[in-house]
Design an enzyme around this catalytic site. Structure first.
Site, mmCIF file in Angstrom:
data_model
loop_
_atom_site.group_PDB
_atom_site.id
_atom_site.type_symbol
_atom_site.label_atom_id
_atom_site.label_comp_id
_atom_site.label_asym_id
_atom_site.label_seq_id
_atom_site.Cartn_x
_atom_site.Cartn_y
_atom_site.Cartn_z
ATOM 1 N N LYS A 81 0.843 -1.192 0.000
ATOM 2 C CA LYS A 81 0.000 0.000 0.000
ATOM 3 C C LYS A 81 0.881 1.246 0.000
ATOM 4 O O LYS A 81 1.907 1.284 0.695
ATOM 5 C CB LYS A 81 -0.865 -0.053 1.259
ATOM 6 C CG LYS A 81 -1.966 0.962 1.396
ATOM 7 C CD LYS A 81 -2.797 0.620 2.639
ATOM 8 C CE LYS A 81 -3.994 1.547 2.807
ATOM 9 N NZ LYS A 81 -4.829 1.110 3.957
ATOM 10 N N SER A 157 -9.487 0.704 2.995
ATOM 11 C CA SER A 157 -8.687 1.579 2.157
ATOM 12 C C SER A 157 -7.533 0.875 1.448
ATOM 13 O O SER A 157 -6.891 1.445 0.566
ATOM 14 C CB SER A 157 -8.140 2.737 2.989
ATOM 15 O OG SER A 157 -7.236 2.273 3.983
ATOM 16 N N SER A 181 -9.612 -1.791 7.100
ATOM 17 C CA SER A 181 -9.045 -1.581 5.769
ATOM 18 C C SER A 181 -8.221 -2.729 5.223
ATOM 19 O O SER A 181 -7.794 -2.683 4.068
ATOM 20 C CB SER A 181 -8.202 -0.305 5.760
ATOM 21 O OG SER A 181 -9.031 0.828 5.879
#
Length: 465
Positions: A81, A157, A181
């Site tokens: 990420k 996310s 997330s």
């Protein structure tokens, strides 16, 4: 012949590289080629570190040619990420504003540890802006799309982390989880994800969202891969006070110990799935495999989730206050509005939220005196359509974004370890949470392994990619 393909598990890639049936450089080149071919459809990557990856892969091959022992993840391509620091890249955290930051001078701690274990970083992944998102619809880099149906959300996310794993673009990925997330993209994309206990894995070298609630963890296509990655990343580290003194507790060797003697229950009450047919079927399938786990309730779940909302709002707004004053128009409007709201909340509310959170945590402490593992839905439904704004939950039309995490946020609020498992379905993927007491990731993974062995939990490659 190595027998590998884009969906081969990380452990099998590492074994093939160690045996010499395939070179690490070949594995990495094939991953880079697949990213070039597939990523335009799913938009999982925001940067590809091809030169770095090839250099590292050649070093792995050189070590093997010289007869040096290879570490456990040698040659395994992984991606992270884009809130993780990657040497030479600005740490975007999904934002426009962070593009003005200088490049990171070193990798984040978890990247360093996976690299030391032989894994090869191949890039940075799309995410919701500043991790304040459950959809994966980034206003600056575009929506990350679900590999099982590109008209649908990947979840957020850690959207790119889930999508890249499901699409066969990396053998391991890393994400973060504050309110869900990791578990939401794992559920929507049909992969395994591990949110460790708060403070278990170091957050040093990652861009924060909410310090009281932030966790980092891995995604994988099988439980063994989760355990290998988790073991490689454990251990205390400076730069994260929450992780400063926790020793490593390896779990890989105990995966197949089974569940005899474990007291397993399904969470009811707040976690009931009435009117949520896919989530209900997934929980029922898991419970049946585990011997018909009985139903229990925890007090104060709604209050604990409300406390998490306040803590998230206030801490994240404080972090971005300077930019809210000077660069308001450079935020995603949805993120901006949440930050502005958080900046206006009274300090007494924040103090009270932390008190409620501690009270709520005690309810779980009491529960875990009688129960070893809890089962709960991960998301109330499979992946919605990209751009969808509302959804029906329990007969009422509600805003989609805040309600995707209705089952994950109450668990994050008290920092419990959770393994999200993809439940085998004939339709779109959906996941279930396997939850244990603090520091008992081993139990989460053992139960997940039983579910995987039984075929109840499994990764299914998307068709058409």
């Amino acid at each position: 012949m190595s027998g590998l393909d884009a969906f081969s598990p990380a452990w099998r890639v590492a074994e093939a590289v160690a045996a010499g049936s395939v070179g690490a450089e070949t594995v990495v080149r094939e991953a880079l080629d697949r990213i070039a071919a597939v990523n335009p459809a799913v938009n999982a990557f925001t940067a590809v570190t091809a030169e770095r990856a090839l250099d590292r892969a050649r070093a792995v091959d050189a070590d093997r040619a010289a007869g040096r022992p290879l570490p456990p993840l040698a040659g395994v391509p992984f991606a992270v990420k884009n809130l993780f620091d990657i040497q030479g890249l600005s740490t975007l955290a999904g934002s426009k504003i962070n593009r003005d930051l200088p490049p990171a001078t070193r990798d984040g701690v978890l990247i360093e540890r996976l690299t030391a274990a032989g894994a090869v970083l191949i890039g940075a992944l799309n995410m919701g802006e500043y991790a304040y998102d459950f959809t994966g619809e980034n206003a600056h880099d575009g929506a990350c799309r679900n590999p099982h149906d590109t008209s649908r959300m990947a979840g957020g996310s850690s959207s790119g982390s889930g999508a890249a794993m499901a699409a066969g673009l990396a053998a391991l990925t890393l994400g973060s989880d504050t309110n869900g997330s990791i578990r939401v993209p794992a559920s929507f994309c049909g992969v395994f994800g591990l949110k460790p206990t708060y403070g278990r894995l170091s957050r040093a070298g990652s861009f924060p969202f909410c310090d009281s609630l932030d966790h980092l963890g891995p995604f994988a296509r099988c439980v063994r891969d989760l355990a290998l990655a988790y073991d490689a990343m454990q251990g205390p580290a400076s730069g994260d006070p929450a992780c400063a003194g926790r020793p490593a507790e390896p779990v890989s060797g105990s995966l197949d110990d089974g569940i005899d003697g474990l007291r397993i229950a399904t969470l009811g009450g707040y976690f009931d799935t009435e009117g949520m047919p896919e989530a209900a079927a997934a929980v029922e399938a898991v419970a049946a495999t585990l011997g018909g786990a009985h139903r229990v309730e925890v007090d104060g779940v709604a209050a604990g989730r409300a406390a998490a909302f306040v803590i998230t709002n206030v801490e994240s707004a404080a972090l971005h206050l300077a930019n809210l004053r000077t660069r308001l128009d450079d935020f995603d409007p949805d993120t901006r509005d949440r930050f502005v709201a958080g900046a206006t909340l009274p300090g007494a509310w924040y103090a009270r939220a932390q008190q409620v959170r501690r009270w709520y945590a005690e309810r779980f402490v009491e529960m875990f005196r009688h129960i070893d593992v809890l089962i709960a839905p991960a998301t109330p439904f499979p992946a919605p359509a990209v751009g969808q704004r509302t959804v029906a939950i329990r007969g009422r039309e509600v805003l989609l974004r805040p309600n995707i995490g209705i089952f994950t946020q109450p668990v994050s609020a008290v920092g419990l370890p959770v393994c999200a498992v993809p439940v085998a379905t004939s339709g779109l993927p959906i996941g279930v949470q396997v939850i244990a007491a603090p520091w008992r990731e081993d139990l989460c993974l053992r139960v997940a392994r039983v579910l995987e062995t039984a075929g109840t939990a499994r990764f299914a490659a998307p068709s058409g990619l």
